[in-house]
Design a protein around this motif. Structure first.
Motif, short mmCIF file in Angstrom:
data_model
loop_
_atom_site.label_atom_id
_atom_site.label_comp_id
_atom_site.label_asym_id
_atom_site.label_seq_id
_atom_site.Cartn_x
_atom_site.Cartn_y
_atom_site.Cartn_z
N ASP A 103 2.99 -4.07 11.83
CA ASP A 103 2.61 -2.95 10.95
C ASP A 103 1.35 -3.33 9.97
N GLY A 132 0.73 -1.09 6.95
CA GLY A 132 1.88 -0.95 5.95
C GLY A 132 2.28 -1.86 5.33
N GLN A 133 3.57 -2.19 5.31
CA GLN A 133 4.00 -3.51 4.66
C GLN A 133 3.82 -4.83 5.72
N TRP A 134 2.78 -5.44 5.90
CA TRP A 134 2.49 -6.35 6.99
C TRP A 134 2.98 -7.74 6.44
#
Length: 147
Positions: free
Chosen positions: A34, A37-39
Protein backbone atom coordinates in the motif's frame (compact mmCIF):
# COMPACT_ATOMS: atom_id res chain seq x y z
CA UNK A 1 17.20 -39.69 6.26
CA UNK A 2 19.84 -36.95 6.42
CA UNK A 3 18.21 -35.01 3.57
CA UNK A 4 14.78 -35.26 5.23
CA UNK A 5 16.20 -33.99 8.53
CA UNK A 6 17.96 -31.09 6.81
CA UNK A 7 14.74 -30.24 4.95
CA UNK A 8 12.73 -30.38 8.19
CA UNK A 9 15.21 -28.17 10.04
CA UNK A 10 15.41 -25.71 7.14
CA UNK A 11 11.63 -25.49 6.88
CA UNK A 12 11.30 -25.03 10.62
CA UNK A 13 13.90 -22.26 10.61
CA UNK A 14 12.21 -20.59 7.64
CA UNK A 15 8.77 -20.77 9.28
CA UNK A 16 10.13 -19.43 12.57
CA UNK A 17 11.79 -16.57 10.69
CA UNK A 18 8.52 -15.74 8.93
CA UNK A 19 6.62 -15.76 12.22
CA UNK A 20 9.29 -13.76 14.11
CA UNK A 21 9.57 -11.12 11.37
CA UNK A 22 5.80 -10.75 11.13
CA UNK A 23 5.75 -11.84 7.49
CA UNK A 24 3.13 -14.47 8.22
CA UNK A 25 0.69 -11.62 8.94
CA UNK A 26 -1.22 -10.85 5.71
CA UNK A 27 -2.03 -7.32 6.93
CA UNK A 28 1.67 -6.50 7.19
CA UNK A 29 2.35 -7.73 3.66
CA UNK A 30 -0.61 -5.79 2.29
CA UNK A 31 0.57 -2.67 4.15
CA UNK A 32 3.94 -3.02 2.38
CA UNK A 33 2.14 -3.04 -0.97
CA UNK A 34 0.00 0.00 0.00
CA UNK A 35 2.42 2.67 -1.24
CA UNK A 36 -0.12 5.50 -1.12
CA UNK A 37 -1.68 4.62 2.25
CA UNK A 38 -0.29 3.33 5.53
CA UNK A 39 2.93 1.97 3.99
CA UNK A 40 4.90 -0.48 6.19
CA UNK A 41 8.53 -0.94 5.04
CA UNK A 42 9.13 -4.04 7.21
CA UNK A 43 9.01 -6.45 4.26
CA UNK A 44 11.72 -4.45 2.46
CA UNK A 45 14.00 -4.88 5.48
CA UNK A 46 13.26 -8.61 5.62
CA UNK A 47 14.06 -8.99 1.91
CA UNK A 48 17.20 -6.90 2.27
CA UNK A 49 18.26 -8.90 5.30
CA UNK A 50 17.84 -12.12 3.32
CA UNK A 51 20.23 -10.95 0.62
CA UNK A 52 23.37 -11.15 2.76
CA UNK A 53 23.08 -14.82 3.78
CA UNK A 54 22.04 -15.68 0.22
CA UNK A 55 25.12 -13.95 -1.19
CA UNK A 56 27.29 -15.89 1.26
CA UNK A 57 25.53 -19.13 0.25
CA UNK A 58 26.26 -18.48 -3.45
CA UNK A 59 29.95 -17.89 -2.68
CA UNK A 60 30.11 -21.13 -0.68
CA UNK A 61 28.21 -23.01 -3.41
CA UNK A 62 30.70 -21.86 -6.04
CA UNK A 63 33.49 -23.49 -4.03
CA UNK A 64 31.74 -26.85 -3.61
CA UNK A 65 31.73 -29.61 -6.20
CA UNK A 66 28.45 -30.96 -4.80
CA UNK A 67 26.05 -30.12 -1.98
CA UNK A 68 26.61 -31.62 1.45
CA UNK A 69 23.44 -33.74 1.44
CA UNK A 70 22.80 -34.45 -2.25
CA UNK A 71 24.77 -35.83 -5.19
CA UNK A 72 24.33 -32.68 -7.34
CA UNK A 73 23.08 -29.12 -7.12
CA UNK A 74 19.50 -28.65 -8.28
CA UNK A 75 19.72 -25.35 -10.15
CA UNK A 76 17.35 -23.93 -12.77
CA UNK A 77 18.10 -25.12 -16.29
CA UNK A 78 17.55 -21.71 -17.82
CA UNK A 79 17.65 -18.04 -16.93
CA UNK A 80 15.43 -17.00 -19.84
CA UNK A 81 12.44 -14.79 -19.09
CA UNK A 82 9.61 -16.26 -21.15
CA UNK A 83 5.82 -15.91 -21.29
CA UNK A 84 4.98 -18.74 -18.81
CA UNK A 85 7.42 -17.33 -16.25
CA UNK A 86 6.10 -13.78 -16.67
CA UNK A 87 2.45 -14.90 -16.46
CA UNK A 88 3.20 -17.04 -13.41
CA UNK A 89 4.99 -14.16 -11.70
CA UNK A 90 2.09 -11.79 -12.42
CA UNK A 91 -0.46 -14.28 -11.07
CA UNK A 92 1.70 -14.96 -8.00
CA UNK A 93 2.04 -11.21 -7.32
CA UNK A 94 -1.66 -10.58 -7.77
CA UNK A 95 -2.57 -13.40 -5.39
CA UNK A 96 0.05 -12.27 -2.90
CA UNK A 97 -1.29 -8.72 -2.98
CA UNK A 98 -4.94 -9.75 -2.68
CA UNK A 99 -4.51 -12.38 0.04
CA UNK A 100 -1.37 -11.03 1.71
CA UNK A 101 -0.09 -14.62 1.65
CA UNK A 102 2.31 -16.67 -0.41
CA UNK A 103 3.07 -20.39 0.05
CA UNK A 104 5.68 -20.13 2.83
CA UNK A 105 3.73 -17.86 5.18
CA UNK A 106 0.49 -19.70 4.38
CA UNK A 107 1.95 -23.01 5.53
CA UNK A 108 3.47 -21.34 8.59
CA UNK A 109 0.07 -19.80 9.38
CA UNK A 110 -1.52 -23.27 9.45
CA UNK A 111 0.06 -23.59 12.91
CA UNK A 112 -1.12 -20.13 14.02
CA UNK A 113 -4.57 -19.60 12.46
CA UNK A 114 -5.56 -22.73 10.54
CA UNK A 115 -9.19 -21.72 10.04
CA UNK A 116 -8.25 -18.39 8.47
CA UNK A 117 -5.60 -19.72 6.10
CA UNK A 118 -6.99 -23.17 5.19
CA UNK A 119 -9.03 -21.92 2.19
CA UNK A 120 -5.91 -20.28 0.75
CA UNK A 121 -3.81 -23.43 1.26
CA UNK A 122 -6.48 -25.62 -0.35
CA UNK A 123 -6.71 -23.23 -3.33
CA UNK A 124 -2.91 -23.19 -3.56
CA UNK A 125 -2.73 -26.99 -3.77
CA UNK A 126 -5.59 -27.08 -6.30
CA UNK A 127 -3.63 -24.60 -8.44
CA UNK A 128 -0.47 -26.69 -8.15
CA UNK A 129 -2.39 -29.81 -9.17
CA UNK A 130 -4.03 -27.99 -12.08
CA UNK A 131 -0.66 -26.83 -13.35
CA UNK A 132 0.67 -30.38 -13.19
CA UNK A 133 -2.32 -32.26 -14.59
CA UNK A 134 -4.12 -29.87 -16.95
CA UNK A 135 -2.27 -30.20 -20.29
CA UNK A 136 -2.38 -26.61 -21.55
CA UNK A 137 -1.21 -25.26 -18.17
CA UNK A 138 1.82 -27.52 -17.99
CA UNK A 139 3.04 -27.24 -21.60
CA UNK A 140 6.71 -26.53 -21.84
CA UNK A 141 7.74 -23.90 -24.37
CA UNK A 142 9.03 -25.34 -27.63
CA UNK A 143 12.79 -25.14 -28.04
CA UNK A 144 13.99 -23.54 -31.23
CA UNK A 145 15.89 -26.10 -33.25
CA UNK A 146 18.62 -25.60 -35.84
CA UNK A 147 17.49 -24.15 -39.16
Amino acid sequence: MTRALIALLSGTLFGAGLAYSGMSDPARVQAFLDLLGQWDPTLAFVMGGAMLPMAVAWVIRSRLSSPLAAPTFDLPGTTKLDRPLAIGAILFGMGWGIAGLCPGPALADLAIAPGDVAPFVVAMFVGMAAQRFVPFLSQKPKQAGPK
